[in-house]
Design a protein around this motif. Structure first.
Motif, PDB file in Angstrom:
ATOM      1  N   ARG A  58       0.871  -1.120  -0.036  1.00 52.67           N
ATOM      2  CA  ARG A  58       0.153   0.011  -0.059  1.00 52.67           C
ATOM      3  C   ARG A  58       0.895   1.352  -0.087  1.00 52.67           C
ATOM      4  O   ARG A  58       0.366   2.330  -0.282  1.00 52.67           O
ATOM      5  CB  ARG A  58      -0.830   0.044   1.281  1.00 52.67           C
ATOM      6  CG  ARG A  58      -1.766  -0.896   1.201  1.00 52.67           C
ATOM      7  CD  ARG A  58      -2.950  -0.821   2.531  1.00 52.67           C
ATOM      8  NE  ARG A  58      -3.804  -1.964   2.558  1.00 52.67           N
ATOM      9  CZ  ARG A  58      -4.668  -1.888   3.558  1.00 52.67           C
ATOM     10  NH1 ARG A  58      -4.665  -1.160   4.615  1.00 52.67           N
ATOM     11  NH2 ARG A  58      -5.853  -2.702   3.334  1.00 52.67           N
ATOM     12  N   LEU A  59       2.028   1.287   0.425  1.00 55.35           N
ATOM     13  CA  LEU A  59       2.850   2.579   0.476  1.00 55.35           C
ATOM     14  C   LEU A  59       2.982   3.167  -0.726  1.00 55.35           C
ATOM     15  O   LEU A  59       2.886   4.552  -0.658  1.00 55.35           O
ATOM     16  CB  LEU A  59       4.222   1.988   1.360  1.00 55.35           C
ATOM     17  CG  LEU A  59       5.184   3.079   1.337  1.00 55.35           C
ATOM     18  CD1 LEU A  59       4.683   4.254   2.507  1.00 55.35           C
ATOM     19  CD2 LEU A  59       6.515   2.861   1.769  1.00 55.35           C
ATOM     20  N   LEU A  60       3.631   2.659  -1.760  1.00 56.65           N
ATOM     21  CA  LEU A  60       3.680   3.360  -3.007  1.00 56.65           C
ATOM     22  C   LEU A  60       2.452   3.911  -3.696  1.00 56.65           C
ATOM     23  O   LEU A  60       2.294   5.120  -3.875  1.00 56.65           O
ATOM     24  CB  LEU A  60       4.329   2.483  -4.089  1.00 56.65           C
ATOM     25  CG  LEU A  60       5.852   2.317  -3.620  1.00 56.65           C
ATOM     26  CD1 LEU A  60       6.673   1.129  -4.503  1.00 56.65           C
ATOM     27  CD2 LEU A  60       6.685   3.368  -3.710  1.00 56.65           C
ATOM     28  N   PRO A  61       1.289   3.205  -3.591  1.00 56.50           N
ATOM     29  CA  PRO A  61       0.043   3.942  -3.876  1.00 56.50           C
ATOM     30  C   PRO A  61      -0.358   4.900  -3.047  1.00 56.50           C
ATOM     31  O   PRO A  61      -0.769   6.014  -3.827  1.00 56.50           O
ATOM     32  CB  PRO A  61      -0.784   2.836  -3.972  1.00 56.50           C
ATOM     33  CG  PRO A  61      -0.145   1.469  -4.141  1.00 56.50           C
ATOM     34  CD  PRO A  61       1.180   1.687  -3.529  1.00 56.50           C
ATOM     35  N   ALA A  62      -0.109   4.944  -1.791  1.00 55.55           N
ATOM     36  CA  ALA A  62      -0.435   5.996  -0.868  1.00 55.55           C
ATOM     37  C   ALA A  62       0.512   7.306  -1.016  1.00 55.55           C
ATOM     38  O   ALA A  62       0.063   8.394  -1.305  1.00 55.55           O
ATOM     39  CB  ALA A  62      -0.160   5.510   0.559  1.00 55.55           C
ATOM     40  N   LEU A  63       1.677   6.863  -1.769  1.00 58.01           N
ATOM     41  CA  LEU A  63       2.690   8.000  -1.954  1.00 58.01           C
ATOM     42  C   LEU A  63       2.244   8.729  -3.283  1.00 58.01           C
ATOM     43  O   LEU A  63       2.406  10.010  -3.315  1.00 58.01           O
ATOM     44  CB  LEU A  63       3.986   7.713  -1.948  1.00 58.01           C
ATOM     45  CG  LEU A  63       4.758   7.223  -0.646  1.00 58.01           C
ATOM     46  CD1 LEU A  63       6.114   6.829  -0.940  1.00 58.01           C
ATOM     47  CD2 LEU A  63       4.970   8.753   0.247  1.00 58.01           C
ATOM     48  N   GLY A  64       1.643   7.786  -4.422  1.00 59.99           N
ATOM     49  CA  GLY A  64       1.272   8.399  -5.295  1.00 59.99           C
ATOM     50  C   GLY A  64      -0.042   9.422  -5.185  1.00 59.99           C
ATOM     51  O   GLY A  64      -0.081  10.278  -5.869  1.00 59.99           O
ATOM     52  N   ALA A  65      -0.800   8.927  -4.177  1.00 66.49           N
ATOM     53  CA  ALA A  65      -2.031   9.785  -3.814  1.00 66.49           C
ATOM     54  C   ALA A  65      -1.397  11.018  -3.292  1.00 66.49           C
ATOM     55  O   ALA A  65      -2.031  12.159  -3.529  1.00 66.49           O
ATOM     56  CB  ALA A  65      -2.919   9.026  -3.092  1.00 66.49           C
ATOM     57  N   VAL A  66      -0.532  11.118  -2.619  1.00 66.00           N
ATOM     58  CA  VAL A  66       0.178  12.277  -1.818  1.00 66.00           C
ATOM     59  C   VAL A  66       0.649  13.157  -2.772  1.00 66.00           C
ATOM     60  O   VAL A  66       0.110  14.498  -2.883  1.00 66.00           O
ATOM     61  CB  VAL A  66       0.861  11.982  -0.879  1.00 66.00           C
ATOM     62  CG1 VAL A  66       1.843  13.165  -0.344  1.00 66.00           C
ATOM     63  CG2 VAL A  66       0.578  11.312   0.482  1.00 66.00           C
ATOM     64  N   ALA A  67       1.373  12.756  -3.919  1.00 69.02           N
ATOM     65  CA  ALA A  67       1.991  13.462  -4.960  1.00 69.02           C
ATOM     66  C   ALA A  67       0.736  13.848  -5.975  1.00 69.02           C
ATOM     67  O   ALA A  67       0.641  15.236  -6.258  1.00 69.02           O
ATOM     68  CB  ALA A  67       2.629  12.706  -5.960  1.00 69.02           C
ATOM     69  N   ALA A  68      -0.168  13.106  -6.179  1.00 73.81           N
ATOM     70  CA  ALA A  68      -1.479  13.757  -7.047  1.00 73.81           C
ATOM     71  C   ALA A  68      -2.124  14.835  -6.186  1.00 73.81           C
ATOM     72  O   ALA A  68      -2.563  15.981  -6.834  1.00 73.81           O
ATOM     73  CB  ALA A  68      -2.418  12.502  -7.535  1.00 73.81           C
ATOM     74  N   GLY A  69      -2.540  14.710  -4.938  1.00 74.15           N
ATOM     75  CA  GLY A  69      -3.175  15.604  -4.155  1.00 74.15           C
ATOM     76  C   GLY A  69      -2.371  16.677  -3.929  1.00 74.15           C
ATOM     77  O   GLY A  69      -2.694  17.963  -3.787  1.00 74.15           O
ATOM     78  N   THR A  70      -0.917  16.908  -3.893  1.00 74.02           N
ATOM     79  CA  THR A  70      -0.118  18.027  -3.742  1.00 74.02           C
ATOM     80  C   THR A  70      -0.036  18.923  -4.923  1.00 74.02           C
ATOM     81  O   THR A  70      -0.507  19.962  -4.831  1.00 74.02           O
ATOM     82  CB  THR A  70       1.550  17.646  -3.647  1.00 74.02           C
ATOM     83  OG1 THR A  70       1.656  16.648  -2.383  1.00 74.02           O
ATOM     84  CG2 THR A  70       2.408  18.761  -3.355  1.00 74.02           C
ATOM     85  N   THR A  71      -0.069  18.264  -6.143  1.00 78.52           N
ATOM     86  CA  THR A  71      -0.168  18.856  -7.276  1.00 78.52           C
ATOM     87  C   THR A  71      -1.499  19.752  -7.286  1.00 78.52           C
ATOM     88  O   THR A  71      -1.660  20.812  -7.863  1.00 78.52           O
ATOM     89  CB  THR A  71       0.258  18.230  -8.551  1.00 78.52           C
ATOM     90  OG1 THR A  71       0.362  19.153  -9.699  1.00 78.52           O
ATOM     91  CG2 THR A  71      -0.513  17.032  -9.056  1.00 78.52           C
ATOM     92  N   GLY A  72      -2.627  18.879  -7.086  1.00 81.02           N
ATOM     93  CA  GLY A  72      -3.963  19.448  -7.024  1.00 81.02           C
ATOM     94  C   GLY A  72      -4.148  20.747  -6.270  1.00 81.02           C
ATOM     95  O   GLY A  72      -4.728  21.605  -6.372  1.00 81.02           O
TER      96      GLY A  72
END
Length: 162
Positions: A58-72
């Motif tokens: 789950r860690l890497l998809p969670a980090l992907g969500a953080v990255a997408a949320g950050t740019t959003g």
């Protein structure tokens, strides 16, 4: 829907948004400082996605969500600066720089300077920053689904007693 399919879709979305930004730049729409800030989390999401396709959990998809949320989130902030909802960084918006106004800087010879509080392109009354925010939050939800599916795939094989 599988975990890897969601990761692939979310990663592909960041590739498309980042690629679109570079296409607009090639078409004569140079980025402002905040536009460039929005690109870095997409690049991170792409790298995370490529690794997450090979590494379970789950860690890497969670980090992907953080990255997408950050740019959003940066896109929402940038939209607010463009619409005068709040002030942006002094280095790229509004007031004068070293006694020059933004208009003075834009009229000087040399590379075109783009101010963060100026909308250079819009579609359906939304700027590129606004569109980035909308699509990036959609990608964030895709990453969150990948996180959920990552958990589902690890609990399938386990036997639980109630």
């Amino acid at each position: 829907m599988t975990r890897n399919l969601m990761i692939l879709l979310a990663t592909g979305g960041s590739v498309a948004l980042l690629g679109g930004a570079y296409i607009f730049q090639m078409l004569g729409y140079p980025p402002c400082a905040m536009c460039l800030w929005q690109r870095w989390p997409h690049a991170a999401a792409i790298v995370i996605g490529l690794i997450a396709l090979k590494v379970p959990g789950r860690l890497l998809p969670a980090l992907g969500a953080v990255a997408a949320g950050t740019t959003g989130a940066i896109g929402v902030y940038h939209t607010g600066v463009e619409r005068d909802w709040w002030e942006g960084p002094a280095s790229c918006s509004g007031g004068g720089l070293d006694g020059l106004s933004g208009a003075d800087l834009l009229s000087t010879e040399g590379p075109r300077i783009v101010m963060c509080d100026q909308v250079s392109w819009e579609f359906l009354s939304l700027s590129m920053a606004s569109w980035n925010a909308i699509f990036s939050f959609d990608l964030m939800f895709g990453w969150i689904i990948a996180v959920i599916l990552s958990g589902a795939s690890t609990t399938k094989g386990s036997s639980r007693t109630v």
